[in-house]
Write a protein that holds these residues in place. Structure first.
Motif, PDB file in Angstrom:
ATOM      1  N   GLY A  77       0.730  -1.117  -0.018  1.00 29.27           N
ATOM      2  CA  GLY A  77       0.027   0.059   0.127  1.00 29.27           C
ATOM      3  C   GLY A  77       0.856   1.322  -0.064  1.00 29.27           C
ATOM      4  N   PHE A  78       1.913   1.446   0.820  1.00 27.94           N
ATOM      5  CA  PHE A  78       2.682   2.395   0.955  1.00 27.94           C
ATOM      6  C   PHE A  78       3.640   2.658  -0.452  1.00 27.94           C
ATOM      7  CE2 PHE A  78       6.936   4.365   2.178  1.00 27.94           C
ATOM      8  CZ  PHE A  78       6.244   5.487   2.595  1.00 27.94           C
ATOM      9  N   ALA A  79       3.926   1.488  -1.091  1.00 24.60           N
ATOM     10  CA  ALA A  79       4.704   1.706  -2.296  1.00 24.60           C
ATOM     11  C   ALA A  79       3.552   1.951  -3.447  1.00 24.60           C
ATOM     12  CB  ALA A  79       5.180   0.157  -3.012  1.00 24.60           C
ATOM     13  N   LEU A  80       2.404   1.558  -3.470  1.00 23.33           N
ATOM     14  CA  LEU A  80       1.297   2.128  -4.069  1.00 23.33           C
ATOM     15  C   LEU A  80       1.167   3.689  -4.082  1.00 23.33           C
ATOM     16  CD1 LEU A  80      -1.406  -0.558  -3.959  1.00 23.33           C
ATOM     17  CD2 LEU A  80      -0.021  -0.098  -6.154  1.00 23.33           C
ATOM     18  N   THR A  81       1.259   4.276  -3.066  1.00 25.89           N
ATOM     19  CA  THR A  81       1.104   5.670  -2.614  1.00 25.89           C
ATOM     20  C   THR A  81       2.271   6.383  -3.240  1.00 25.89           C
ATOM     21  OG1 THR A  81       1.991   5.669  -0.404  1.00 25.89           O
ATOM     22  CG2 THR A  81      -0.485   5.619  -0.846  1.00 25.89           C
ATOM     23  N   LEU A  82       3.535   5.928  -3.145  1.00 28.87           N
ATOM     24  CA  LEU A  82       4.663   6.260  -3.725  1.00 28.87           C
ATOM     25  C   LEU A  82       5.148   6.405  -5.118  1.00 28.87           C
ATOM     26  CD1 LEU A  82       7.279   5.487  -0.866  1.00 28.87           C
ATOM     27  CD2 LEU A  82       6.039   7.821  -1.131  1.00 28.87           C
ATOM     28  N   ALA A  83       4.715   5.296  -5.673  1.00 31.08           N
ATOM     29  CA  ALA A  83       4.978   4.949  -7.152  1.00 31.08           C
ATOM     30  C   ALA A  83       3.972   4.197  -7.543  1.00 31.08           C
ATOM     31  CB  ALA A  83       6.322   4.269  -7.340  1.00 31.08           C
ATOM     32  N   PRO A  84       2.860   4.811  -7.852  1.00 28.91           N
ATOM     33  CA  PRO A  84       1.699   4.174  -8.327  1.00 28.91           C
ATOM     34  C   PRO A  84       1.896   3.601  -9.795  1.00 28.91           C
ATOM     35  CG  PRO A  84       1.342   6.767  -8.507  1.00 28.91           C
ATOM     36  CD  PRO A  84       2.430   6.188  -7.748  1.00 28.91           C
ATOM     37  N   ASP A  85       2.494   4.282 -10.827  1.00 31.59           N
ATOM     38  CA  ASP A  85       2.905   3.924 -12.347  1.00 31.59           C
ATOM     39  C   ASP A  85       3.516   2.415 -12.125  1.00 31.59           C
ATOM     40  OD1 ASP A  85       1.362   5.981 -13.026  1.00 31.59           O
ATOM     41  OD2 ASP A  85       3.118   7.177 -13.615  1.00 31.59           O
ATOM     42  N   ARG A  86       4.465   2.511 -11.361  1.00 31.90           N
ATOM     43  CA  ARG A  86       5.308   1.263 -11.291  1.00 31.90           C
ATOM     44  C   ARG A  86       4.938   0.084 -10.242  1.00 31.90           C
ATOM     45  NH1 ARG A  86      11.103   3.755  -9.880  1.00 31.90           N
ATOM     46  NH2 ARG A  86       9.943   5.957  -9.817  1.00 31.90           N
ATOM     47  N   MET A  87       3.996   0.433  -9.350  1.00 30.35           N
ATOM     48  CA  MET A  87       3.656  -0.726  -8.442  1.00 30.35           C
ATOM     49  C   MET A  87       2.172  -1.191  -8.585  1.00 30.35           C
ATOM     50  SD  MET A  87       6.253  -1.098  -6.455  1.00 30.35           S
ATOM     51  CE  MET A  87       5.664  -2.240  -5.608  1.00 30.35           C
ATOM     52  N   LEU A  88       1.245  -0.763  -9.521  1.00 27.11           N
ATOM     53  CA  LEU A  88      -0.039  -1.103  -9.700  1.00 27.11           C
ATOM     54  C   LEU A  88       0.087  -2.570 -10.036  1.00 27.11           C
ATOM     55  CD1 LEU A  88      -2.087   1.980 -11.016  1.00 27.11           C
ATOM     56  CD2 LEU A  88      -2.282   0.484  -9.181  1.00 27.11           C
TER      57      LEU A  88
END
Length: 151
Positions: A77-88
């Motif tokens: 969830g934290f990674a999705l907030t920081l880098a949504p384009d790469r982590m989706l």
């Protein structure tokens, strides 16, 4: 003195890249932000639930499971907030983690040692995690179909 000079710094490539990143991150939809934040919160709750529900001492295997799975969900969830384009693309992992939270009271402990509060806590946070994971996957599908939404 009153005029603002645009020297070489205004043309600096890192500054242009920073502007582009800010525009992309500022255009993230409110629903995506809500889903990402709720995934983070669900993970944090799953990680601390053994101490909130007071079952850490009675079921050490379930405590370890909730801690590891909860931290994993929170980090995604934290990674999705920081880098949504790469982590989706990683968001598909949230659904099986939520399913594990649902079934773990029966798998990680003896059936008779899991109290109703433990079971309800894991089932509810697991079901919410599955739903949030499906929502994140839906956002992934929407972004991959519409390349202009990747910003």
């Amino acid at each position: 003195m009153g005029t603002h000079r645009h020297g070489a710094m205004g043309l600096h490539p890192e500054l242009a890249e920073m502007r582009e990143w800010l525009e992309r991150s500022g255009s993230t939809s409110n629903s995506a932000i809500a889903v990402e934040g709720l995934i983070l919160l669900a993970g944090v709750y799953a990680a601390i639930s053994p101490w909130v529900i007071h079952f850490a001492a009675q079921t050490p295997s379930l405590t370890a499971s909730n801690l590891i799975v909860g931290i994993t969900i929170a980090l995604i969830g934290f990674a999705l907030t920081l880098a949504p384009d790469r982590m989706l693309r990683v968001s598909w992992m949230i659904v099986p983690l939520g399913v594990w939270l649902i079934i773990s009271p029966w798998v990680a402990t003896a059936a008779h040692s899991a109290r109703a509060g433990i079971i309800w806590s894991n089932v509810v946070v697991g079901a919410l995690t599955v739903l949030l994971g499906l929502a994140a996957m839906g956002l992934t599908i929407g972004r991959s179909r519409h390349p202009d939404m990747r910003r």
